[in-house]
Write a protein that holds these residues in place. Structure first.
Motif, PDB file in Angstrom:
ATOM      1  N   GLU A   1       0.834  -1.215   0.115  1.00 56.70           N
ATOM      2  CA  GLU A   1      -0.129   0.075   0.024  1.00 56.70           C
ATOM      3  C   GLU A   1       0.992   1.148  -0.025  1.00 56.70           C
ATOM      4  N   ILE A   2       1.910   1.082   0.475  1.00 58.96           N
ATOM      5  CA  ILE A   2       2.783   2.522   0.743  1.00 58.96           C
ATOM      6  C   ILE A   2       3.864   2.286  -0.473  1.00 58.96           C
ATOM      7  N   ARG A   3       4.341   1.058  -0.543  1.00 55.75           N
ATOM      8  CA  ARG A   3       5.383   0.879  -1.878  1.00 55.75           C
ATOM      9  C   ARG A   3       4.767  -0.028  -3.161  1.00 55.75           C
ATOM     10  N   PRO A   4       3.621   0.513  -3.774  1.00 54.80           N
ATOM     11  CA  PRO A   4       3.252  -0.458  -4.873  1.00 54.80           C
ATOM     12  C   PRO A   4       3.874  -0.880  -5.984  1.00 54.80           C
ATOM     13  N   ARG A   5       5.166  -0.299  -6.086  1.00 54.91           N
ATOM     14  CA  ARG A   5       5.994  -0.713  -7.054  1.00 54.91           C
ATOM     15  C   ARG A   5       7.334  -1.414  -6.503  1.00 54.91           C
ATOM     16  N   SER A   6       7.164  -1.947  -5.594  1.00 53.38           N
ATOM     17  CA  SER A   6       8.171  -2.443  -4.889  1.00 53.38           C
ATOM     18  C   SER A   6       8.494  -4.143  -5.438  1.00 53.38           C
ATOM     19  N   PRO A   7       9.643  -4.309  -6.076  1.00 54.10           N
ATOM     20  CA  PRO A   7       9.911  -5.787  -6.819  1.00 54.10           C
ATOM     21  C   PRO A   7      10.002  -6.682  -5.671  1.00 54.10           C
ATOM     22  N   TYR A   8      10.550  -6.479  -4.520  1.00 53.68           N
ATOM     23  CA  TYR A   8      10.967  -7.435  -3.287  1.00 53.68           C
ATOM     24  C   TYR A   8       9.395  -7.868  -2.815  1.00 53.68           C
ATOM     25  N   LEU A   9       8.284  -6.907  -2.625  1.00 53.14           N
ATOM     26  CA  LEU A   9       7.234  -7.140  -1.890  1.00 53.14           C
ATOM     27  C   LEU A   9       6.446  -8.104  -2.937  1.00 53.14           C
ATOM     28  N   HIS A  10       6.261  -7.865  -4.270  1.00 55.83           N
ATOM     29  CA  HIS A  10       5.685  -8.635  -5.348  1.00 55.83           C
ATOM     30  C   HIS A  10       6.397 -10.073  -5.428  1.00 55.83           C
ATOM     31  N   PHE A  11       7.774 -10.039  -5.309  1.00 58.54           N
ATOM     32  CA  PHE A  11       8.334 -11.272  -5.328  1.00 58.54           C
ATOM     33  C   PHE A  11       8.137 -12.241  -3.974  1.00 58.54           C
ATOM     34  N   LYS A  12       7.985 -11.722  -3.026  1.00 59.17           N
ATOM     35  CA  LYS A  12       7.793 -12.285  -1.943  1.00 59.17           C
ATOM     36  C   LYS A  12       6.137 -12.935  -1.623  1.00 59.17           C
ATOM     37  N   LEU A  13       5.503 -12.034  -2.214  1.00 59.63           N
ATOM     38  CA  LEU A  13       4.185 -12.411  -2.251  1.00 59.63           C
ATOM     39  C   LEU A  13       3.884 -13.422  -3.248  1.00 59.63           C
ATOM     40  N   GLY A  14       4.525 -13.364  -4.369  1.00 65.39           N
ATOM     41  CA  GLY A  14       4.634 -14.511  -5.397  1.00 65.39           C
ATOM     42  C   GLY A  14       5.110 -15.863  -4.780  1.00 65.39           C
ATOM     43  N   GLN A  15       6.239 -15.953  -3.979  1.00 62.93           N
ATOM     44  CA  GLN A  15       6.720 -16.962  -3.331  1.00 62.93           C
ATOM     45  C   GLN A  15       5.720 -17.817  -2.487  1.00 62.93           C
ATOM     46  N   ILE A  16       5.202 -16.675  -1.529  1.00 61.14           N
ATOM     47  CA  ILE A  16       3.992 -17.170  -0.759  1.00 61.14           C
ATOM     48  C   ILE A  16       2.912 -17.828  -1.481  1.00 61.14           C
ATOM     49  N   GLU A  17       2.514 -17.312  -2.466  1.00 64.59           N
ATOM     50  CA  GLU A  17       1.451 -17.970  -3.359  1.00 64.59           C
ATOM     51  C   GLU A  17       1.892 -19.282  -4.040  1.00 64.59           C
ATOM     52  N   ARG A  18       2.927 -19.309  -4.613  1.00 64.38           N
ATOM     53  CA  ARG A  18       3.715 -20.416  -4.926  1.00 64.38           C
ATOM     54  C   ARG A  18       3.487 -21.697  -3.837  1.00 64.38           C
ATOM     55  N   ASN A  19       4.122 -21.321  -2.526  1.00 60.84           N
ATOM     56  CA  ASN A  19       3.770 -22.276  -1.532  1.00 60.84           C
ATOM     57  C   ASN A  19       2.752 -22.840  -1.519  1.00 60.84           C
ATOM     58  N   LYS A  20       1.625 -21.962  -1.430  1.00 62.72           N
ATOM     59  CA  LYS A  20       0.238 -22.282  -1.462  1.00 62.72           C
ATOM     60  C   LYS A  20      -0.542 -22.947  -2.645  1.00 62.72           C
ATOM     61  N   GLU A  21       0.518 -23.102  -3.620  1.00 62.36           N
ATOM     62  CA  GLU A  21       0.065 -23.623  -5.000  1.00 62.36           C
ATOM     63  C   GLU A  21      -1.203 -22.751  -5.622  1.00 62.36           C
ATOM     64  N   ASN A  22      -1.126 -21.591  -5.331  1.00 57.05           N
ATOM     65  CA  ASN A  22      -2.003 -20.456  -6.066  1.00 57.05           C
ATOM     66  C   ASN A  22      -1.279 -19.871  -7.174  1.00 57.05           C
ATOM     67  N   TRP A  23      -1.060 -20.595  -8.231  1.00 59.12           N
ATOM     68  CA  TRP A  23      -0.389 -20.492  -9.368  1.00 59.12           C
ATOM     69  C   TRP A  23      -0.453 -19.285  -9.960  1.00 59.12           C
ATOM     70  N   GLU A  24      -1.840 -19.022 -10.516  1.00 61.65           N
ATOM     71  CA  GLU A  24      -1.939 -17.568 -11.213  1.00 61.65           C
ATOM     72  C   GLU A  24      -1.841 -16.374 -10.482  1.00 61.65           C
ATOM     73  N   ILE A  25      -1.911 -16.508  -9.243  1.00 59.32           N
ATOM     74  CA  ILE A  25      -1.632 -15.474  -8.314  1.00 59.32           C
ATOM     75  C   ILE A  25      -0.201 -15.361  -8.246  1.00 59.32           C
ATOM     76  N   SER A  26       0.538 -16.378  -7.982  1.00 62.40           N
ATOM     77  CA  SER A  26       1.924 -16.414  -8.028  1.00 62.40           C
ATOM     78  C   SER A  26       2.465 -15.881  -9.214  1.00 62.40           C
ATOM     79  N   VAL A  27       2.080 -16.026 -10.451  1.00 60.99           N
ATOM     80  CA  VAL A  27       2.647 -15.611 -11.655  1.00 60.99           C
ATOM     81  C   VAL A  27       2.177 -14.018 -11.597  1.00 60.99           C
TER      82      VAL A  27
END
Length: 167
Positions: free
Chosen positions: A93-119
């Motif tokens: 919400e504060i840094r919407p263009r943060s590559p790190y935050l998008h990456f970490k959320l992508g990793q979590i969604e991958r771990n949860k097997e939420n593939w499209e959200i991870s992508v």
């Protein structure tokens, strides 16, 4: 109480650090000093006390994305993914263009097997920082899990081009 001498020593160190945290937090520390204190606790894996300090930092200034990032990292480390997601989203919400935050959320969604959200998260991380080989590698692994072999190959090749010794 402690099954070994080593456990006893770790217990003493943990107790001493908690007392030090309580004593120091009673004084007026700067946000920078609080960050350093929390980061030191994280390095020593005293997560509970570090979490309390990050909450103090956020209570003082809720616009500090770094506090949400570091708090999310603690929850990620201890595999509390729901709390990690919550903190990382607060950071977004504060840094919407943060590559790190998008990456970490992508990793979590991958771990949860939420593939499209991870992508989605990983492609945003790449859009904001296309030269990070780890982002491409992670995206390749998600594509591989989806049997999107051509996409996986392309992502892995990009990662290797950026860093030939990536693991």
């Amino acid at each position: 109480f402690y099954s070994s001498f080593q456990g006893y020593i770790i217990g003493i160190i943990s107790c001493e650090s908690r007392i030090a945290v309580m004593e120091k937090n009673d004084s007026n520390l700067s946000l920078e000093e609080l960050f350093k204190q929390a980061q030191g606790l994280v390095k020593r894996q005293i997560f509970e006390d570090a979490i309390k300090i990050y909450h103090q930092i956020i209570a003082h200034d809720s616009a500090l994305a770094q506090a949400y990032i570091e708090l999310g990292d603690i929850f990620f480390t201890v595999k509390d993914f729901e709390n990690a997601i919550h903190q990382y989203r607060n950071g977004l919400e504060i840094r919407p263009r943060s590559p790190y935050l998008h990456f970490k959320l992508g990793q979590i969604e991958r771990n949860k097997e939420n593939w499209e959200i991870s992508v989605d998260y990983l492609t945003k991380a790449i859009a904001f920082n296309p030269k990070n080989p780890q982002f491409h590698k992670e995206l390749g692994e998600v594509y591989l899990a989806q049997d999107r072999l051509n996409d996986a190959l392309e992502a892995f090749q990009t990662a290797l081009k950026l860093k030939p010794d990536i693991q």
